[in-house]
Write a protein that holds these residues in place. Structure first.
Motif, short mmCIF file in Angstrom:
data_model
loop_
_atom_site.label_atom_id
_atom_site.label_comp_id
_atom_site.label_asym_id
_atom_site.label_seq_id
_atom_site.Cartn_x
_atom_site.Cartn_y
_atom_site.Cartn_z
N THR A 333 0.84 -1.20 0.00
CA THR A 333 0.00 0.00 0.00
C THR A 333 0.87 1.25 0.00
OG1 THR A 333 -0.10 0.17 2.42
CG2 THR A 333 -1.79 -1.19 1.34
N ALA A 334 0.26 2.37 -0.43
CA ALA A 334 0.98 3.65 -0.38
C ALA A 334 1.17 4.09 1.06
CB ALA A 334 0.19 4.71 -1.16
N THR A 335 0.29 3.63 1.95
CA THR A 335 0.43 3.97 3.37
C THR A 335 1.74 3.44 3.91
OG1 THR A 335 -1.96 3.92 3.67
CG2 THR A 335 -0.61 3.72 5.65
N MET A 336 2.09 2.22 3.52
CA MET A 336 3.35 1.64 3.96
C MET A 336 4.54 2.46 3.46
SD MET A 336 4.80 -2.21 3.31
CE MET A 336 6.40 -2.72 3.97
N THR A 337 4.44 2.91 2.22
CA THR A 337 5.50 3.75 1.65
C THR A 337 5.66 5.03 2.46
OG1 THR A 337 4.98 2.89 -0.55
CG2 THR A 337 6.34 4.88 -0.45
N MET A 338 4.53 5.65 2.81
CA MET A 338 4.57 6.89 3.58
C MET A 338 5.10 6.65 4.99
SD MET A 338 3.86 9.51 1.83
CE MET A 338 3.60 10.71 3.15
N ASP A 339 4.73 5.52 5.59
CA ASP A 339 5.21 5.21 6.93
C ASP A 339 6.74 5.12 6.95
OD1 ASP A 339 2.70 5.20 7.99
OD2 ASP A 339 2.45 3.02 7.94
N LEU A 340 7.31 4.55 5.89
CA LEU A 340 8.76 4.35 5.84
C LEU A 340 9.51 5.60 5.36
CD1 LEU A 340 8.93 0.75 4.31
CD2 LEU A 340 9.62 1.42 6.62
N TYR A 341 8.95 6.28 4.36
CA TYR A 341 9.71 7.34 3.70
C TYR A 341 8.96 8.68 3.63
CZ TYR A 341 12.06 3.10 2.12
OH TYR A 341 12.70 1.89 2.07
N GLY A 342 7.86 8.80 4.38
CA GLY A 342 7.06 10.01 4.31
C GLY A 342 7.83 11.28 4.59
N HIS A 343 8.80 11.19 5.52
CA HIS A 343 9.55 12.40 5.89
C HIS A 343 10.41 12.91 4.74
CE1 HIS A 343 12.15 8.95 6.52
NE2 HIS A 343 13.20 9.76 6.53
N LEU A 344 10.67 12.06 3.73
CA LEU A 344 11.48 12.49 2.60
C LEU A 344 10.65 13.22 1.54
CD1 LEU A 344 13.72 9.33 2.06
CD2 LEU A 344 14.29 11.41 3.30
N PHE A 345 9.32 13.04 1.60
CA PHE A 345 8.46 13.63 0.59
C PHE A 345 8.15 15.10 0.85
CE2 PHE A 345 7.43 9.18 -0.27
CZ PHE A 345 7.39 9.19 -1.67
N SER A 346 8.23 15.53 2.10
CA SER A 346 7.76 16.87 2.43
C SER A 346 8.83 17.69 3.13
CB SER A 346 6.53 16.77 3.35
OG SER A 346 6.13 18.04 3.78
N GLU A 347 8.87 18.95 2.76
CA GLU A 347 9.76 19.90 3.43
C GLU A 347 8.96 20.80 4.37
OE1 GLU A 347 11.92 22.04 0.52
OE2 GLU A 347 13.07 20.32 -0.20
N ALA A 348 7.73 20.41 4.65
CA ALA A 348 6.84 21.25 5.45
C ALA A 348 7.40 21.51 6.84
CB ALA A 348 5.46 20.60 5.54
N THR A 349 8.03 20.50 7.43
CA THR A 349 8.54 20.70 8.80
C THR A 349 9.64 21.75 8.81
OG1 THR A 349 10.03 18.82 8.45
CG2 THR A 349 7.93 18.37 9.55
N TRP A 350 10.52 21.71 7.79
CA TRP A 350 11.59 22.71 7.73
C TRP A 350 11.02 24.09 7.43
CZ3 TRP A 350 16.36 22.08 9.42
CH2 TRP A 350 16.84 20.77 9.56
N GLN A 351 10.04 24.15 6.53
CA GLN A 351 9.45 25.43 6.20
C GLN A 351 8.75 26.05 7.41
OE1 GLN A 351 6.91 24.40 2.93
NE2 GLN A 351 8.60 24.29 1.44
N ALA A 352 8.08 25.21 8.19
CA ALA A 352 7.40 25.70 9.39
C ALA A 352 8.42 26.25 10.38
CB ALA A 352 6.59 24.58 10.03
N MET A 353 9.53 25.55 10.54
CA MET A 353 10.55 26.00 11.49
C MET A 353 11.17 27.32 11.04
SD MET A 353 11.82 25.14 14.39
CE MET A 353 11.41 23.41 14.53
N GLU A 354 11.37 27.48 9.72
CA GLU A 354 11.98 28.69 9.20
C GLU A 354 11.06 29.91 9.36
OE1 GLU A 354 12.84 27.62 5.24
OE2 GLU A 354 14.66 26.48 5.73
N ARG A 355 9.76 29.67 9.47
CA ARG A 355 8.80 30.76 9.58
C ARG A 355 8.57 31.22 11.03
NH1 ARG A 355 4.72 27.78 5.44
NH2 ARG A 355 5.80 28.31 3.50
N LEU A 356 9.21 30.57 11.97
CA LEU A 356 9.06 31.00 13.35
C LEU A 356 9.55 32.44 13.52
CD1 LEU A 356 10.24 27.87 15.41
CD2 LEU A 356 7.93 28.80 15.29
N PRO A 357 8.88 33.25 14.30
CA PRO A 357 9.32 34.64 14.48
C PRO A 357 10.60 34.71 15.30
CG PRO A 357 7.51 34.14 15.97
CD PRO A 357 7.64 32.95 15.06
#
Length: 380
Positions: A333-357
């Motif tokens: 399933t695609a869920t299994m793919t996301m569980d293993l490698y989901g953190h590689l698909f998104s830069e949202a966490t870094w973008q959120a951290m960079e936007r901190l005041p």
């Protein structure tokens, strides 16, 4: 009538209650009072209607006999999977509770099995696998109406590290590892590192599995050559997910694959061993001098399975979406793919951290004065 009166030779009167299911008597019992017989019969019928009825006589079979039946029911699974459960049963579980009647096994008995495994120093992953297997054996008994409760599910899975963290190589590291290999092993490492196929799937590929498409060459992955734990030889069977998929041949291997197809007889392996036969994990590690090669390439500690993680990371870095990675790697399933490698698909966490005041600080923090950007590295 399902409750009948019986007079024994001694003159004692008993009441025999019989429970019928699909035209046959499935259980019967005698009582001294008619009201008790009727009450018991009603209880059994209610259990049948609710699907919770069990045959008390069949609950007297031993755990060893039940496990043997369960093991025989798994003939459709991969040989390696069957061998693993067979080993766990014979080595660790049967000696502890094999002679117990299944209806008499308690959660405490299962916990004692787990304690014995811990005392033997077995890894957390092995203990978790053993408990999961015991649960499946009891699930089998419940489906066959031999038990009503799975006591093994009352026991918590052992805690602790069960998996080594995935490791992947950067492109230049993969290149160094390929070149550190003997020439015959280089296509294998490159194929595993770029497609993410499982080693057993790669080993089973034949030249007949290569397909020409409008986009280029594909390989049809529909079987696996798993190494037997018992004989160490290759055992052919379905893929891990029992599914067939088509994987594009990487450009770096296009010439190799075309040469193999053009110069090989039908049925020949696409990635043959030195004798023209099938690779196993053991003979590949020996022939490739895996330990020496990884050390020479500066990636000591890398495993063959890490090449699968490497392919996933390279595909994601190249812009592949979740579905594409799932199909190429053969995840169920695609869920299994996301569980293993989901953190590689998104830069949202870094973008959120960079936007901190920016946080103004009134005084420098000891030891942090030299950090660029002011105290604690935060702009003021």
């Amino acid at each position: 009538m399902s409750v009948t009166k019986r007079v024994l030779p001694s003159g004692t009167v008993t009441w025999r209650a019989k429970v019928f299911f699909e035209g046959r008597v499935i259980v019967q019992r005698s009582f001294s009072r008619r009201v008790d017989a009727k009450r018991w019969e009603a209880d059994q019928l209610a259990r049948l209607d609710a699907g919770s009825w069990i045959d008390p006589a069949r609950g007297r079979m031993t755990f060893a006999a039940l496990a043997e039946e369960w093991q025989a029911s798994r003939g459709h699974l991969a040989v390696r999977s069957q061998e693993t459960t067979r080993f766990l049963l014979d080595k660790y579980v049967i000696p502890e509770i094999g002679g117990f009647p299944i209806s008499g096994i308690s959660a405490a008995d299962v916990e004692r099995v787990m304690s014995a495994l811990t005392a033997r120093g077995l890894a957390t992953a092995t203990r978790r696998r053993a408990l999961s297997m015991i649960r499946l054996v009891f699930d089998y008994a419940i489906r066959d109406r031999r038990l009503s409760v799975n006591v093994a599910r009352m026991v918590s899975l052992p805690r602790g590290g069960t998996k080594r963290e995935p490791r992947w190589l950067r492109p230049e590291q993969l290149g160094r590892l390929v070149m550190a290999m003997p020439e015959l092993c280089r296509p294998v490492v490159l194929f595993l590192g770029l497609t993410g196929c499982r080693f057993s799937e790669m080993a089973a590929l034949r030249v007949d599995d290569v397909v020409q498409t409008p986009h280029g060459l594909d390989v049809r992955v529909h079987r696996a050559a798993t190494q037997s734990k018992r004989t160490s030889g290759a055992v052919f069977g379905p893929t891990k997910t029992h599914q067939t998929r088509t994987v594009p041949v990487p450009a770096a291997l296009d010439a190799y694959v075309r040469t193999r197809v053009a110069g090989s007889a039908p049925g020949s392996y696409l990635f043959p061993s030195p004798t023209g036969g099938v690779w196993t994990n053991t003979n590949f590690r020996a022939r490739s001098r895996w330990m020496d090669a990884t050390k020479a390439a500066g990636v000591e500690g890398t495993t063959i399975h890490d090449l699968r993680h490497t392919a996933a990371s390279l595909l994601i870095a190249a812009g592949a979406d979740v579905k594409a990675v799932q199909v190429i790697l053969g995840h169920s399933t695609a869920t299994m793919t996301m569980d293993l490698y989901g953190h590689l698909f998104s830069e949202a966490t870094w973008q959120a951290m960079e936007r901190l005041p920016a946080i103004p600080l009134l005084a420098a923090t000891p030891g942090m004065e030299s950090v660029p950007g002011g105290p604690l590295g935060i702009g003021m």
